[in-house]
Design a protein around this motif. Structure first.
Motif, PDB file in Angstrom:
ATOM      1  N   UNK A   1       0.829  -1.212   0.000  1.00 35.35           N
ATOM      2  CA  UNK A   1       0.000   0.000   0.000  1.00 35.35           C
ATOM      3  C   UNK A   1       0.862   1.262   0.000  1.00 35.35           C
ATOM      4  N   UNK A   2       1.568   1.553  -1.109  1.00 38.92           N
ATOM      5  CA  UNK A   2       2.353   2.785  -1.178  1.00 38.92           C
ATOM      6  C   UNK A   2       1.439   3.988  -1.379  1.00 38.92           C
ATOM      7  N   UNK A   3       2.021   5.166  -1.303  1.00 40.61           N
ATOM      8  CA  UNK A   3       1.232   6.395  -1.416  1.00 40.61           C
ATOM      9  C   UNK A   3       0.611   6.563  -2.795  1.00 40.61           C
ATOM     10  N   UNK A   4       1.241   5.984  -3.833  1.00 41.88           N
ATOM     11  CA  UNK A   4       0.735   6.205  -5.185  1.00 41.88           C
ATOM     12  C   UNK A   4      -0.329   5.186  -5.594  1.00 41.88           C
ATOM     13  N   UNK A   5      -0.527   4.120  -4.845  1.00 37.16           N
ATOM     14  CA  UNK A   5      -1.506   3.103  -5.204  1.00 37.16           C
ATOM     15  C   UNK A   5      -2.887   3.430  -4.680  1.00 37.16           C
TER      16      UNK A   5
ATOM     17  N   UNK B   1      -3.761   4.308 -14.831  1.00 36.25           N
ATOM     18  CA  UNK B   1      -5.084   3.763 -15.127  1.00 36.25           C
ATOM     19  C   UNK B   1      -6.059   4.103 -13.998  1.00 36.25           C
ATOM     20  N   UNK B   2      -7.351   4.014 -14.265  1.00 31.61           N
ATOM     21  CA  UNK B   2      -8.338   4.209 -13.197  1.00 31.61           C
ATOM     22  C   UNK B   2      -8.176   3.233 -12.036  1.00 31.61           C
ATOM     23  N   UNK B   3      -7.493   2.080 -12.264  1.00 32.93           N
ATOM     24  CA  UNK B   3      -7.308   1.133 -11.157  1.00 32.93           C
ATOM     25  C   UNK B   3      -6.357   1.679 -10.085  1.00 32.93           C
ATOM     26  N   UNK B   4      -5.700   2.800 -10.380  1.00 35.25           N
ATOM     27  CA  UNK B   4      -4.818   3.429  -9.411  1.00 35.25           C
ATOM     28  C   UNK B   4      -3.436   2.824  -9.329  1.00 35.25           C
ATOM     29  N   UNK B   5      -3.183   1.776 -10.087  1.00 27.17           N
ATOM     30  CA  UNK B   5      -1.898   1.090 -10.036  1.00 27.17           C
ATOM     31  C   UNK B   5      -1.142   1.138 -11.364  1.00 27.17           C
ATOM     32  N   UNK B   6      -1.796   0.658 -12.417  1.00 27.13           N
ATOM     33  CA  UNK B   6      -1.116   0.471 -13.696  1.00 27.13           C
ATOM     34  C   UNK B   6      -0.607   1.800 -14.250  1.00 27.13           C
ATOM     35  N   UNK B   7       0.695   1.856 -14.543  1.00 25.92           N
ATOM     36  CA  UNK B   7       1.336   3.045 -15.092  1.00 25.92           C
ATOM     37  C   UNK B   7       1.610   2.820 -16.575  1.00 25.92           C
ATOM     38  N   UNK B   8       1.197   3.791 -17.398  1.00 29.01           N
ATOM     39  CA  UNK B   8       1.359   3.701 -18.848  1.00 29.01           C
ATOM     40  C   UNK B   8       2.161   4.889 -19.379  1.00 29.01           C
ATOM     41  N   UNK B   9       2.710   4.716 -20.568  1.00 30.95           N
ATOM     42  CA  UNK B   9       3.322   5.850 -21.252  1.00 30.95           C
ATOM     43  C   UNK B   9       2.215   6.834 -21.611  1.00 30.95           C
ATOM     44  N   UNK B  10       2.503   8.122 -21.457  1.00 33.98           N
ATOM     45  CA  UNK B  10       1.464   9.134 -21.646  1.00 33.98           C
ATOM     46  C   UNK B  10       0.972   9.217 -23.081  1.00 33.98           C
ATOM     47  N   UNK B  11       1.804   8.816 -24.045  1.00 32.45           N
ATOM     48  CA  UNK B  11       1.394   8.923 -25.446  1.00 32.45           C
ATOM     49  C   UNK B  11       0.990   7.585 -26.049  1.00 32.45           C
TER      50      UNK B  11
END
Length: 258
Positions: free
Chosen positions: A61-65, A220-230
């Motif tokens: 449970x990190x701050x970014x999740x 992503x809306x799931x609060x976890x998955x990180x994607x490239x912005x483009x």
């Protein structure tokens, strides 16, 4: 906190690292067209249970999740690069899959990631994977006593520059030991000769990751998955590396890499 490990403790981490390597080898073998990410996650969960290991991700449970992570592996597809939440997705021909896992065995952690292509590879996807893997090896080569964290960071960003890929500095490597995340932070971009001096007993998870055409990320809306912005595809490579008197010791090396 930065904690130096004894040679005996590093060997215990090596036991964990070998298992992590086995898991990633199995994920690469099973990642095929028509396979659901949830089935991959369930298989890894079974491997962890059978080995008597403990997932570092479960309840993380990190701050970014958004809420606790309730899976044992991160699976990120195509433009997703980090913290991919396993979900009901069936792998397709040409998908670029990142698998990232950390566990403890008898109280000692290891962390590693690899990128594989499902089915038919595209040349530009192979290129970004090769860049991440070369950057990881360049980082490992800098992990000698007396060198500095900035030397590792510069090695990673230098490979990226050579390939023409931008580098994100928000997420990078880290110390590791009794827990998955310890000090210091290892940025994937930096300057040689700067930062903490590397000492024997320091164990680091080094993890370059690149997207093809951007260094910006979105969640992503799931609060976890990180994607490239483009939306450009990305690759991620990671090993747990111990700094010893004799140089770097890779604790999560897979048999196929030996």
């Amino acid at each position: 906190m930065i904690e130096l490990k004894t040679p005996a403790e590093i060997e215990r981490m090596h036991v964990t690292g070998r298992f992590v390597g086995e898991v990633l080898t199995e994920v690469g073998r099973r990642a095929d067209v028509g396979v659901n990410l949830l089935d991959l996650e369930r298989h890894v969960r079974g491997m962890i249970k059978e080995r008597g290991a403990v997932s570092c991700y479960w309840d993380y449970s990190p701050s970014f999740g958004r809420g606790p992570f309730r899976n044992v592996i991160c699976l990120s597809v195509n433009d997703a690069v980090l913290h991919g939440l396993p979900h009901d997705y069936v792998l397709r021909d040409g998908d670029v899959l990142k698998a990232d896992i950390a566990v403890t065995i008898d109280g000692w952690a290891a962390d590693s990631a690899r990128t594989v292509i499902v089915g038919t590879p595209a040349a530009d996807d192979l290129r970004v994977i090769r860049a991440a893997e070369e950057a990881l090896e360049a980082a490992i080569e800098e992990a000698h006593p007396g060198r500095r964290v900035g030397d590792i960071s510069e090695a990673i960003s230098s490979v990226a520059r050579g390939y023409g890929y931008p580098v994100n500095g928000e997420f990078g490597g880290h110390g590791i030991g009794r827990t998955m995340h310890e000090g210091p932070h290892i940025s994937n971009t930096g300057r040689s000769g700067r930062g903490l001096v590397l000492r024997p007993g320091l164990v680091l998870a080094l993890e370059p990751w690149f997207a093809k055409t951007t260094d910006r990320i979105v969640y992503d809306p799931d609060g976890w998955t990180i994607r490239s912005a483009d939306g450009s595809r990305a690759a991620h490579a990671e090993h747990t590396v111990a700094i010893t008197e004799d140089g770097p010791m890779v604790l999560t090396r897979r048999e196929s890499e030996n």
